[in-house]
Design a protein around this motif. Structure first.
Motif, PDB file in Angstrom:
ATOM      1  N   GLU A 140       2.445  -6.741  -3.548  1.00 50.33           N
ATOM      2  CA  GLU A 140       2.127  -5.393  -4.021  1.00 50.33           C
ATOM      3  C   GLU A 140       2.155  -4.286  -2.974  1.00 50.33           C
ATOM      4  O   GLU A 140       2.201  -3.112  -3.336  1.00 50.33           O
ATOM      5  CB  GLU A 140       0.726  -5.403  -4.661  1.00 50.33           C
ATOM      6  CG  GLU A 140       0.568  -6.377  -5.812  1.00 50.33           C
ATOM      7  CD  GLU A 140       1.264  -5.926  -7.071  1.00 50.33           C
ATOM      8  OE1 GLU A 140       1.424  -4.698  -7.267  1.00 50.33           O
ATOM      9  OE2 GLU A 140       1.648  -6.796  -7.869  1.00 50.33           O
ATOM     10  N   ILE A 141       2.095  -4.611  -1.696  1.00 52.33           N
ATOM     11  CA  ILE A 141       1.856  -3.610  -0.658  1.00 52.33           C
ATOM     12  C   ILE A 141       2.846  -2.445  -0.686  1.00 52.33           C
ATOM     13  O   ILE A 141       2.459  -1.301  -0.514  1.00 52.33           O
ATOM     14  CB  ILE A 141       1.798  -4.250   0.754  1.00 52.33           C
ATOM     15  CG1 ILE A 141       1.184  -3.295   1.766  1.00 52.33           C
ATOM     16  CG2 ILE A 141       3.171  -4.720   1.221  1.00 52.33           C
ATOM     17  CD1 ILE A 141      -0.292  -3.141   1.658  1.00 52.33           C
ATOM     18  N   ALA A 142       4.086  -2.706  -0.925  1.00 49.65           N
ATOM     19  CA  ALA A 142       5.096  -1.638  -0.896  1.00 49.65           C
ATOM     20  C   ALA A 142       4.914  -0.637  -2.026  1.00 49.65           C
ATOM     21  O   ALA A 142       5.303   0.530  -1.884  1.00 49.65           O
ATOM     22  CB  ALA A 142       6.498  -2.234  -0.938  1.00 49.65           C
ATOM     23  N   ASP A 143       4.313  -1.066  -3.126  1.00 49.61           N
ATOM     24  CA  ASP A 143       4.208  -0.201  -4.297  1.00 49.61           C
ATOM     25  C   ASP A 143       2.823   0.388  -4.520  1.00 49.61           C
ATOM     26  O   ASP A 143       2.623   1.130  -5.488  1.00 49.61           O
ATOM     27  CB  ASP A 143       4.616  -0.987  -5.549  1.00 49.61           C
ATOM     28  CG  ASP A 143       6.062  -1.454  -5.470  1.00 49.61           C
ATOM     29  OD1 ASP A 143       6.910  -0.683  -4.963  1.00 49.61           O
ATOM     30  OD2 ASP A 143       6.346  -2.592  -5.886  1.00 49.61           O
ATOM     31  N   LEU A 144       1.859   0.089  -3.658  1.00 50.19           N
ATOM     32  CA  LEU A 144       0.512   0.618  -3.852  1.00 50.19           C
ATOM     33  C   LEU A 144       0.477   2.110  -3.546  1.00 50.19           C
ATOM     34  O   LEU A 144       1.070   2.566  -2.566  1.00 50.19           O
ATOM     35  CB  LEU A 144      -0.496  -0.105  -2.952  1.00 50.19           C
ATOM     36  CG  LEU A 144      -0.754  -1.575  -3.261  1.00 50.19           C
ATOM     37  CD1 LEU A 144      -1.739  -2.159  -2.244  1.00 50.19           C
ATOM     38  CD2 LEU A 144      -1.295  -1.758  -4.667  1.00 50.19           C
ATOM     39  N   SER A 145      -0.227   2.842  -4.381  1.00 46.35           N
ATOM     40  CA  SER A 145      -0.420   4.276  -4.150  1.00 46.35           C
ATOM     41  C   SER A 145      -1.384   4.465  -2.984  1.00 46.35           C
ATOM     42  O   SER A 145      -2.043   3.509  -2.542  1.00 46.35           O
ATOM     43  CB  SER A 145      -1.004   4.927  -5.404  1.00 46.35           C
ATOM     44  OG  SER A 145      -2.341   4.469  -5.599  1.00 46.35           O
ATOM     45  N   GLU A 146      -1.504   5.677  -2.495  1.00 46.37           N
ATOM     46  CA  GLU A 146      -2.455   5.974  -1.420  1.00 46.37           C
ATOM     47  C   GLU A 146      -3.875   5.626  -1.859  1.00 46.37           C
ATOM     48  O   GLU A 146      -4.653   5.076  -1.088  1.00 46.37           O
ATOM     49  CB  GLU A 146      -2.357   7.437  -0.990  1.00 46.37           C
ATOM     50  CG  GLU A 146      -1.065   7.783  -0.285  1.00 46.37           C
ATOM     51  CD  GLU A 146      -0.861   7.008   1.011  1.00 46.37           C
ATOM     52  OE1 GLU A 146      -1.818   6.912   1.812  1.00 46.37           O
ATOM     53  OE2 GLU A 146       0.253   6.491   1.230  1.00 46.37           O
ATOM     54  N   LYS A 147      -4.208   5.933  -3.092  1.00 50.97           N
ATOM     55  CA  LYS A 147      -5.535   5.608  -3.629  1.00 50.97           C
ATOM     56  C   LYS A 147      -5.740   4.090  -3.646  1.00 50.97           C
ATOM     57  O   LYS A 147      -6.808   3.594  -3.262  1.00 50.97           O
ATOM     58  CB  LYS A 147      -5.680   6.178  -5.041  1.00 50.97           C
ATOM     59  CG  LYS A 147      -7.005   5.893  -5.684  1.00 50.97           C
ATOM     60  CD  LYS A 147      -7.082   6.489  -7.080  1.00 50.97           C
ATOM     61  CE  LYS A 147      -8.385   6.088  -7.754  1.00 50.97           C
ATOM     62  NZ  LYS A 147      -8.443   6.531  -9.133  1.00 50.97           N
ATOM     63  N   THR A 177       5.067 -14.250   3.313  1.00 60.59           N
ATOM     64  CA  THR A 177       6.470 -14.469   2.987  1.00 60.59           C
ATOM     65  C   THR A 177       7.221 -13.142   2.992  1.00 60.59           C
ATOM     66  O   THR A 177       8.401 -13.099   2.721  1.00 60.59           O
ATOM     67  CB  THR A 177       6.623 -15.117   1.591  1.00 60.59           C
ATOM     68  OG1 THR A 177       5.995 -14.272   0.620  1.00 60.59           O
ATOM     69  CG2 THR A 177       5.988 -16.496   1.573  1.00 60.59           C
ATOM     70  N   ARG A 178       6.488 -12.070   3.292  1.00 60.28           N
ATOM     71  CA  ARG A 178       7.062 -10.737   3.262  1.00 60.28           C
ATOM     72  C   ARG A 178       7.190 -10.203   4.673  1.00 60.28           C
ATOM     73  O   ARG A 178       6.276 -10.294   5.472  1.00 60.28           O
ATOM     74  CB  ARG A 178       6.141  -9.810   2.471  1.00 60.28           C
ATOM     75  CG  ARG A 178       6.785  -8.485   2.215  1.00 60.28           C
ATOM     76  CD  ARG A 178       5.754  -7.433   1.869  1.00 60.28           C
ATOM     77  NE  ARG A 178       6.349  -6.277   1.258  1.00 60.28           N
ATOM     78  CZ  ARG A 178       7.194  -5.464   1.870  1.00 60.28           C
ATOM     79  NH1 ARG A 178       7.572  -5.681   3.086  1.00 60.28           N
ATOM     80  NH2 ARG A 178       7.681  -4.413   1.239  1.00 60.28           N
ATOM     81  N   SER A 179       8.306  -9.616   4.961  1.00 63.93           N
ATOM     82  CA  SER A 179       8.497  -8.956   6.240  1.00 63.93           C
ATOM     83  C   SER A 179       7.809  -7.601   6.198  1.00 63.93           C
ATOM     84  O   SER A 179       7.758  -6.948   5.158  1.00 63.93           O
ATOM     85  CB  SER A 179       9.991  -8.759   6.500  1.00 63.93           C
ATOM     86  OG  SER A 179      10.182  -7.889   7.588  1.00 63.93           O
ATOM     87  N   SER A 180       7.301  -7.177   7.333  1.00 63.28           N
ATOM     88  CA  SER A 180       6.699  -5.845   7.387  1.00 63.28           C
ATOM     89  C   SER A 180       7.742  -4.772   7.689  1.00 63.28           C
ATOM     90  O   SER A 180       7.425  -3.587   7.722  1.00 63.28           O
ATOM     91  CB  SER A 180       5.583  -5.810   8.429  1.00 63.28           C
ATOM     92  OG  SER A 180       6.097  -6.083   9.712  1.00 63.28           O
ATOM     93  N   ALA A 181       8.984  -5.180   7.860  1.00 64.97           N
ATOM     94  CA  ALA A 181      10.066  -4.223   8.108  1.00 64.97           C
ATOM     95  C   ALA A 181      10.144  -3.243   6.946  1.00 64.97           C
ATOM     96  O   ALA A 181      10.067  -3.620   5.787  1.00 64.97           O
ATOM     97  CB  ALA A 181      11.388  -4.949   8.283  1.00 64.97           C
ATOM     98  N   GLY A 182      10.274  -1.995   7.282  1.00 67.00           N
ATOM     99  CA  GLY A 182      10.392  -0.966   6.257  1.00 67.00           C
ATOM    100  C   GLY A 182       9.057  -0.431   5.753  1.00 67.00           C
ATOM    101  O   GLY A 182       9.033   0.512   4.976  1.00 67.00           O
ATOM    102  N   LEU A 183       7.958  -1.031   6.188  1.00 66.69           N
ATOM    103  CA  LEU A 183       6.643  -0.545   5.775  1.00 66.69           C
ATOM    104  C   LEU A 183       6.132   0.457   6.807  1.00 66.69           C
ATOM    105  O   LEU A 183       6.388   0.320   8.002  1.00 66.69           O
ATOM    106  CB  LEU A 183       5.640  -1.702   5.683  1.00 66.69           C
ATOM    107  CG  LEU A 183       5.890  -2.760   4.628  1.00 66.69           C
ATOM    108  CD1 LEU A 183       4.817  -3.852   4.725  1.00 66.69           C
ATOM    109  CD2 LEU A 183       5.897  -2.162   3.227  1.00 66.69           C
TER     110      LEU A 183
END
Length: 98
Positions: free
Chosen positions: A41-48, A5-11
């Protein structure tokens, strides 16, 4: 078939790839569990956290589903804060839980 339901735009590229892989695991139940978590959660996940999520994506569907539902004991090296977030997310938001 994607249920995202999430666009990958901006990722960034890494996040787009992880989002795609989360929704294309092979077992529909795992697509829903991992994909919904990634959508949220994908947009807010840290590199770790991204690295840990990629590691979880590599686990076989059967094992990961067993860990998430509690049917199989989660190995200590996978029982991380991110895995706990994934399990809690699944338990509280998904119609597919054990």
């Amino acid at each position: 078939m994607s249920g995202t339901t999430r666009s990958s735009a901006g990722l960034d590229t890494r996040r787009r790839q992880i989002l795609f892989r989360a929704w294309h695991r092979g077992m529909r139940e795992m697509d829903l569990i991992m994909g919904r978590f990634a959508d949220a959660e994908i947009a807010d996940l840290s590199e770790k956290d991204l690295t840990e999520f990629e590691r979880l994506i590599e686990v076989t569907d059967r094992d990961l589903l067993g860990w998430i539902t509690g049917e199989i004991e989660t190995p200590s090296n996978y029982d991380t804060p991110l895995f706990q977030r994934l399990r809690a997310f699944h338990t509280h938001t998904s119609p597919i839980h054990g």
